[in-house]
Design a protein around this motif. Structure first.
Motif, mmCIF file in Angstrom:
data_model
loop_
_atom_site.group_PDB
_atom_site.id
_atom_site.type_symbol
_atom_site.label_atom_id
_atom_site.label_comp_id
_atom_site.label_asym_id
_atom_site.label_seq_id
_atom_site.Cartn_x
_atom_site.Cartn_y
_atom_site.Cartn_z
ATOM 1 N N PHE A 58 0.837 -1.212 0.000
ATOM 2 C CA PHE A 58 0.000 0.000 0.000
ATOM 3 C C PHE A 58 0.871 1.260 0.000
ATOM 4 N N PHE A 70 -9.681 2.595 -2.475
ATOM 5 C CA PHE A 70 -9.548 1.867 -3.743
ATOM 6 C C PHE A 70 -10.150 0.474 -3.615
ATOM 7 N N ASP A 118 -10.465 -3.454 -3.579
ATOM 8 C CA ASP A 118 -9.613 -4.594 -3.240
ATOM 9 C C ASP A 118 -9.398 -5.442 -4.497
ATOM 10 N N ILE A 119 -8.154 -5.863 -4.688
ATOM 11 C CA ILE A 119 -7.793 -6.603 -5.906
ATOM 12 C C ILE A 119 -8.422 -8.005 -5.914
ATOM 13 N N ARG A 120 -8.765 -8.522 -4.755
ATOM 14 C CA ARG A 120 -9.441 -9.829 -4.664
ATOM 15 C C ARG A 120 -10.758 -9.633 -3.907
ATOM 16 N N ASN A 177 -8.345 -6.027 10.036
ATOM 17 C CA ASN A 177 -7.465 -7.090 10.517
ATOM 18 C C ASN A 177 -6.192 -6.467 11.080
ATOM 19 N N HIS A 188 -4.825 -11.717 11.437
ATOM 20 C CA HIS A 188 -4.538 -12.157 10.063
ATOM 21 C C HIS A 188 -4.365 -10.978 9.105
ATOM 22 N N GLU A 201 -2.421 -9.008 6.455
ATOM 23 C CA GLU A 201 -1.395 -9.359 5.456
ATOM 24 C C GLU A 201 -0.566 -8.149 5.036
ATOM 25 N N VAL A 202 -1.197 -6.976 4.943
ATOM 26 C CA VAL A 202 -0.480 -5.777 4.505
ATOM 27 C C VAL A 202 -0.297 -4.853 5.713
ATOM 28 N N HIS A 218 -5.573 -0.380 7.091
ATOM 29 C CA HIS A 218 -6.636 -0.309 6.082
ATOM 30 C C HIS A 218 -7.924 -0.833 6.678
ATOM 31 N N HIS A 242 -11.357 -2.510 5.588
ATOM 32 C CA HIS A 242 -12.130 -3.147 4.518
ATOM 33 C C HIS A 242 -13.588 -2.722 4.661
#
Ligand code: AMP
Length: 131
Positions: free
Chosen positions: A19, A41, A43-45, A102, A108, A110-111, A115, A117
């Motif tokens: 990010f 933006f 989410d890519i998934r 998260n 969990h 990851e980045v 952020h 969600h």
């Protein structure tokens, strides 16, 4: 004093995270909206018909880091941007949405850049899977 400096809580920001690279314009993103302090933006998934990420532009690892150390103007801007995002994406009505943050290993995450969600457009199920 230690907490103010982020030392006691172990908030060490890694500027190579994905990010941070998005914020530097090194990799593309599908922007929903942007302010001087905040970027939203897709989410890519995507895990729902609507799935976006709201991030501060400042170097914060996590929600607690942001909440403890960000200037008030950044915190206000972040949350006003959440509200505008919900309105733009049609999530402000009765159907509602899910907001997830998260944090760390147990959360969990990851980045390692804070952020939020925001997911919606379908019923999102239970908050946490039973273990
Ligand atoms: P978390 O587990 O809360 O850290 O979630 C990280 C989220 O970032 C995941 O939902 C990923 O799909 C999303 N993600 C990772 N890389 C990108 C990217 N380049 N653009 C948009 N979303 C991304």
């Amino acid at each position: 004093l230690l907490i103010e400096k982020g030392v006691a809580m172990g908030w060490t920001y890694d500027p190579t995270n994905i990010f941070a690279r998005i914020l530097r314009g090194e990799i593309p993103n599908r922007t929903v909206m942007e302010t001087p302090h905040t970027l939203v933006f897709h989410d890519i998934r995507a895990q729902a018909p609507v799935h976006v990420l709201v991030i501060p532009k400042g170097a914060y690892v996590s929600l607690d880091h942001f909440a403890a150390e960000a200037p008030e103007a950044e915190i206000v801007d972040f949350h006003r941007t959440v509200a505008k995002t919900c309105a733009i994406l049609g999530l402000s009505g009765a159907d509602g949405f899910r907001a997830i943050c998260n944090t760390g290993e147990h959360g969990h995450q990851e980045v390692p850049h804070y952020h939020l969600h925001i997911l919606g457009g379908r019923p999102m199920g239970r908050m946490v899977e039973p273990v």
